[in-house]
Design an enzyme around this catalytic site. Structure first.
Site, short mmCIF file in Angstrom:
data_model
loop_
_atom_site.label_atom_id
_atom_site.label_comp_id
_atom_site.label_asym_id
_atom_site.label_seq_id
_atom_site.Cartn_x
_atom_site.Cartn_y
_atom_site.Cartn_z
N GLU A 148 4.80 -5.57 7.13
CA GLU A 148 4.03 -4.30 7.94
C GLU A 148 4.25 -4.31 9.34
OE1 GLU A 148 2.37 -6.04 5.29
OE2 GLU A 148 0.87 -5.84 4.99
N ALA A 200 0.86 -1.05 -0.18
CA ALA A 200 -0.08 -0.17 0.15
C ALA A 200 0.97 1.19 -0.53
CB ALA A 200 -1.16 0.09 1.27
N GLU A 224 -0.58 -9.03 -0.59
CA GLU A 224 -1.58 -9.33 -0.31
C GLU A 224 -3.03 -9.18 -1.23
OE1 GLU A 224 -1.97 -6.73 2.77
OE2 GLU A 224 -2.74 -7.74 4.02
N GLY A 231 0.42 -4.73 1.01
CA GLY A 231 -0.78 -5.34 0.65
C GLY A 231 -0.22 -5.67 -1.08
#
Ligand code: DAK
Length: 255
Positions: free
Chosen positions: A135, A66, A115, A112
């Site tokens: 993370e 992200a 993911e 992300g």
């Protein structure tokens, strides 16, 4: 919608989607998530499109996570909301999609980005790819399904190791863990993805769709809801501020 961060083109029954923010290693910001959702919605209602292949622009990254610069100043409420928003518009949408999505992982797939790959139905990686859930080094937990989908693929022990250490693994290691279906030289990545897509396209679209639904039926969403709650609770903490500042200042965090 003005599309800026992705490219997409249909060839035969395949839709190719490329996340195209190469300078930021294709990091996922809110606009990119909205654009991906837009294309997923278009493809859903088009019977001619039978398989989607998703990859990253350039040869270095699939998606490096992200967009850290975007969420750096988020409060707990904003973090929880954005996690929910991302799940609905992109990650859950792909995981429960009516057509197979193949991730062609052409480089870094982190946070992300991993993911996103984990939400797809099939993952093929190039031999230079590196994967991880870093993370915890930023003071948050995986917030887009990683705690659930990584565990489903590799089992609790390895998921714990990968998430708690935050370390990256090579494509070869990911293959051994069952995180990816195949590893190929980078120049063969799309060839392999297309070969897989064509094998699927030969089959009944209805049966393919129902197979995805049946396989997904094993997994409930209680864990995902817990992940959203715990993810949101990390935002605004001192450790989150330190983790994100360290990334932005290009230094190691001091927790
Ligand atoms: N976000 C924003 N920019 C990024 C980025 C990212 N995730 N990853 C890389 N970049 C940018 C770098 O800042 C750099 O920009 P400039 O300094 O040139 O302006 C540029 O891309 C090139 O990166 P590097 O210079 O760092 O390239 P290197 O080859 O040296 O290193 C690297 C490559 C992939 C090892 C490194 O860039 C790296 O460690 N990147 C960060 C990996 C990471 O920690 N990813 C984020 C994981 S956390 C949320 C839900 C979910 C999440 C967040 C919020 N909400 C619901 C709110 C998920 C969080 C994550 O994904």
């Amino acid at each position: 919608m003005q599309i800026e961060n992705i490219q997409f083109k249909q060839e035969g029954a395949i839709m190719y989607i490329t996340i195209d923010r190469e300078k930021q290693l294709n990091a996922l910001n809110k606009k990119t998530i909205l654009e991906l959702n837009h294309v997923l919605c278009l493809c859903e209602s088009d019977d001619d499109i039978r398989v989607l292949i998703i990859t990253g622009a350039g040869s270095k990254a699939f998606v490096a996570g992200a967009d850290i610069k975007e969420f750096a100043n988020f409060s707990k409420r904003e973090g929880t909301e954005l996690s929910r928003f991302g799940h609905e518009l992109l990650f859950d949408k792909i995981a429960t999609y009516t057509k197979p999505v193949i991730a062609a992982i052409n480089g870094y797939a982190l946070g992300g980005g991993l993911e996103l790959a984990l939400a797809t139905q099939i993952r093929i990686a190039s031999d230079n790819a590196k994967m991880g859930q870093p993370e915890v080094s930023l003071g948050v937990i995986p917030g887009y399904g990683g705690t659930q989908r990584l565990t489903q693929l590799v089992g609790k022990g390895k998921a714990m190791e990968l998430i708690l250490t935050g370390e990256m693994i090579s494509a070869k290691e990911a293959l051994a863990l069952g995180m990816v279906n195949y590893v190929v030289p980078q120049e063969d990545l799309l060839i392999k993805a297309i070969e897989m897509a064509n094998k699927i396209i030969k089959n009944s679209p209805r049966a393919v769709r129902k197979s995805i639904q049946a396989i997904n039926a094993t997994y409930g969403n209680i864990g995902l809801l817990k992940e959203i709650e715990l993810f949101g609770s990390c935002f605004g903490s001192e450790e989150f501020k330190e983790g994100v500042s360290a990334f932005l200042e290009k230094r190691k965090p001091n927790f």
